[in-house]
Scaffold this active site. Structure first.
Site, PDB file in Angstrom:
ATOM      1  N   GLY A  32     -11.659  -0.838  -2.775  1.00  0.00           N
ATOM      2  CA  GLY A  32     -10.876  -0.402  -1.565  1.00  0.00           C
ATOM      3  C   GLY A  32     -10.929   1.105  -1.617  1.00  0.00           C
ATOM      4  N   ASP A  60     -11.680  -7.411  -7.416  1.00  0.00           N
ATOM      5  CA  ASP A  60     -11.553  -7.491  -6.077  1.00  0.00           C
ATOM      6  C   ASP A  60     -12.336  -8.592  -5.256  1.00  0.00           C
ATOM      7  OD1 ASP A  60     -11.896  -6.351  -3.105  1.00  0.00           O
ATOM      8  OD2 ASP A  60     -11.194  -4.413  -4.033  1.00  0.00           O
ATOM      9  N   ASP A 106     -10.461 -13.569  -6.532  1.00  0.00           N
ATOM     10  CA  ASP A 106      -9.291 -13.496  -5.534  1.00  0.00           C
ATOM     11  C   ASP A 106      -7.838 -13.647  -6.606  1.00  0.00           C
ATOM     12  OD1 ASP A 106      -7.470 -13.954  -3.589  1.00  0.00           O
ATOM     13  OD2 ASP A 106      -9.295 -14.576  -2.251  1.00  0.00           O
ATOM     14  N   SER A 148       4.875   2.050  -0.861  1.00  0.00           N
ATOM     15  CA  SER A 148       4.666   2.688   0.378  1.00  0.00           C
ATOM     16  C   SER A 148       5.800   3.504   1.004  1.00  0.00           C
ATOM     17  CB  SER A 148       3.898   1.744   1.577  1.00  0.00           C
ATOM     18  OG  SER A 148       4.060   2.291   2.579  1.00  0.00           O
ATOM     19  N   TYR A 189       4.652  -6.542   6.385  1.00  0.00           N
ATOM     20  CA  TYR A 189       3.768  -5.765   5.402  1.00  0.00           C
ATOM     21  C   TYR A 189       4.668  -4.908   4.734  1.00  0.00           C
ATOM     22  CZ  TYR A 189       1.480  -1.598   3.361  1.00  0.00           C
ATOM     23  OH  TYR A 189       1.179  -0.663   2.557  1.00  0.00           O
ATOM     24  N   LYS A 244       6.047  -5.175   0.349  1.00  0.00           N
ATOM     25  CA  LYS A 244       6.143  -4.101  -0.644  1.00  0.00           C
ATOM     26  C   LYS A 244       7.396  -3.994  -1.292  1.00  0.00           C
ATOM     27  CE  LYS A 244       2.086  -2.360  -0.163  1.00  0.00           C
ATOM     28  NZ  LYS A 244       1.102  -2.824  -1.365  1.00  0.00           N
ATOM     29  N   PHE A 246       2.594   8.193   0.545  1.00  0.00           N
ATOM     30  CA  PHE A 246       2.812   8.704   2.181  1.00  0.00           C
ATOM     31  C   PHE A 246       1.848   8.232   2.925  1.00  0.00           C
ATOM     32  CE2 PHE A 246       7.251   9.982   2.376  1.00  0.00           C
ATOM     33  CZ  PHE A 246       7.558   9.729   1.241  1.00  0.00           C
ATOM     34  N   ASN A 250      -6.697   1.414  12.459  1.00  0.00           N
ATOM     35  CA  ASN A 250      -5.076   1.134  12.979  1.00  0.00           C
ATOM     36  C   ASN A 250      -4.533   2.644  12.807  1.00  0.00           C
ATOM     37  OD1 ASN A 250      -4.951  -1.717  13.127  1.00  0.00           O
ATOM     38  ND2 ASN A 250      -5.541  -1.693  10.931  1.00  0.00           N
ATOM     39  N   LEU A 302      -4.550   7.211  11.960  1.00  0.00           N
ATOM     40  CA  LEU A 302      -4.812   7.956  12.863  1.00  0.00           C
ATOM     41  C   LEU A 302      -6.120   8.798  12.291  1.00  0.00           C
ATOM     42  CD1 LEU A 302      -4.000  10.491  14.906  1.00  0.00           C
ATOM     43  CD2 LEU A 302      -3.007  11.643  13.255  1.00  0.00           C
ATOM     44  N   ARG A 309       4.179   3.816  19.878  1.00  0.00           N
ATOM     45  CA  ARG A 309       3.637   2.446  19.347  1.00  0.00           C
ATOM     46  C   ARG A 309       4.947   1.925  18.749  1.00  0.00           C
ATOM     47  NH1 ARG A 309      -0.652   2.840  14.599  1.00  0.00           N
ATOM     48  NH2 ARG A 309       0.961   3.983  13.633  1.00  0.00           N
ATOM     49  N   GLY A 339       7.696   0.518  16.571  1.00  0.00           N
ATOM     50  CA  GLY A 339       7.964   0.283  15.198  1.00  0.00           C
ATOM     51  C   GLY A 339       7.837   1.798  14.701  1.00  0.00           C
TER      52      GLY A 339
END
Ligand code: NAD
Ligand code: UFG
Length: 342
Positions: A10, A31, A58, A124, A148, A152, A177, A197, A199, A291, A293
């Site tokens: 990823g 992965d 998996d 996160s 999500y 975490k 961050f 999703n 920026l 947006r 949330g």
């Protein structure tokens, strides 16, 4: 020293594999390519001139994890694998909880069985919810506003419980961050499937003409220019944060928690302007509704990581935008640009 990297194909995983190989670690990747492809790993090997082992497997299938630990003597695990789209997690929470929680349970139980008790977990800044003040230190109150984020938070708590039950575990919770940018070669980078999703990938796809216009979600926040403020961190700096964590992880048991951010907040409009300078293109945008949330502002106090790990982010916003543009311009369709997606 051999490191198992789950989710290593990823975005953050591939950049971390690259830095691990540069530092002469042996790397094993697991992965399922649900949000990535093998090409990223081919490129990591080409850039470094080194090889890694990889398993298309998996985390939801325990025997596959077992096989990796039977084949290799693993010293530590960096656990990136997980689903990460906030909006999607609200729509299909069970899939998110199953993948992120069950996947982690399976991993931890196999690690326990093989007596491998060193793990770095990708957490996160979302675990801080809507912080009362800024900058955010690691001891701020925690909360979750979506499935999500809750996955975490729950995994962080499970890992804390694990250490309480068995003091041989060594656990690092790294709270990222906003990772952006790409390796300076422009060979690996962020390759979102479908509509981005986040920026930065959105802005860069507007710059290439793949998307017509950016919607800026809210222009009336209590921030200097009214748009949302975040702590954007170059993905290579973030990858190096993992490299700096490993010696501490290996040398001492316990649970450690670090913010990986720069400590600087930039607004959406500042990001647009900086990207325009880096790409020499105009980014069409329109200010729209907030947006749901989203919070107004979020940035880290990264001083604990500097003090205890000797790590700090060094790359500027200009570097982040230039490297994103370099990757995007070279690979306008991501990894599918030059090679068949595997
Ligand atoms: P990514 O989607 O690019 O990478 C995650 C990888 O995990 C993918 O290659 C995917 O195929 C793999 N994966 C997912 N479920 C799996 C499973 N069950 N078994 C095996 N592999 C599986 O995401 P990323 O941006 O590189 O994020 C890495 C980690 O960092 C994630 O845990 C994410 O939640 C966390 N994180 C990311 C951000 C961000 O903004 N990118 C911010 C904070 C935390
Ligand atoms: N934004 C826009 N338009 C877009 C996309 C984003 O204006 O098309 C704005 C958002 O409103 C926000 C800022 O750009 O103000 C950053 O948004 P991102 O979606 O890029 O990032 P978030 O801060 O919302 O969330 C990201 C990850 C989360 C992670 C969090 C903290 O998506 O998974 O950073 O690490 F939890």
């Amino acid at each position: 020293m051999k490191i198992l990297v789950t989710g290593g194909a990823g975005y953050i995983g591939s950049h971390t594999c690259l830095e691990l190989l540069k530092e002469n670690y042996d790397v094993v990747v697991l992965d399922n390519f649900s949000n990535s492809c093998k090409e990223s790993l081919n490129r990591v090997q080409n850039i470094t001139g080194k090889t890694l082992s990889f398993y298309e497997a998996d985390l939801l299938e325990r025997p596959s994890i077992h096989q990796v630990f039977k084949d290799h003597t693993i010293d530590a695990v960096i656990h990136f694998a997980g689903l990460k789209a906030v909006g999607e997690s609200v729509t299909i929470p069970l899939k998110y909880y199953h993948n992120n929680l069950t996947g982690t349970f399976n991993l931890l139980s196999v690690m326990d069985e093989f007596n491998v008790k060193n793990i770095v977990f990708s957490s996160s800044a979302t675990v801080y919810g809507n912080p009362a003040t800024l900058p955010i230190t690691e001891d701020f109150p925690l909360s979750a506003t979506n499935p999500y984020g809750r996955s975490k938070l729950v995994i962080e708590e499970i890992l804390q419980d694990l250490y309480k039950s068995d003091k041989d575990w060594s656990i690092a919770l790294l709270r990222y961050f906003n990772p952006v940018g790409a390796h300076e070669s422009g060979e690996i980078g962020e390759d979102p499937q479908g509509m981005p999703n986040n920026l930065m990938p959105y802005i860069s796809q507007v710059a290439t003409g793949r998307l017509p216009r950016l919607s800026i979600f809210g222009g009336d926040y209590d921030t200097p220019d009214g748009t949302g403020v975040r702590d954007y961190i170059h993905v290579t700096d973030l990858a190096l944060g993992h490299i700096h964590t490993l010696p501490k992880l290996i040398s001492k048991t316990g649970v450690v928690i670090y913010n990986l951010g720069t400590g600087n907040g930039f607004s959406v409009l500042e990001m647009v302007k900086s990207f325009e300078r880096a790409s020499d293109r105009q980014i069409a945008y329109k200010i729209t509704e907030r947006r749901p949330g989203d919070i107004a502002a979020c940035f880290a106090d990264p001083s604990k990581a500097k003090k205890e790990l000797g790590w700090e982010a060094t790359k500027s916003l200009e570097n982040m935008c230039q490297d994103t543009w370099n990757w995007q311009a070279k690979n306008p369709m991501g990894y599918r640009t030059h090679s068949k997606k595997e």
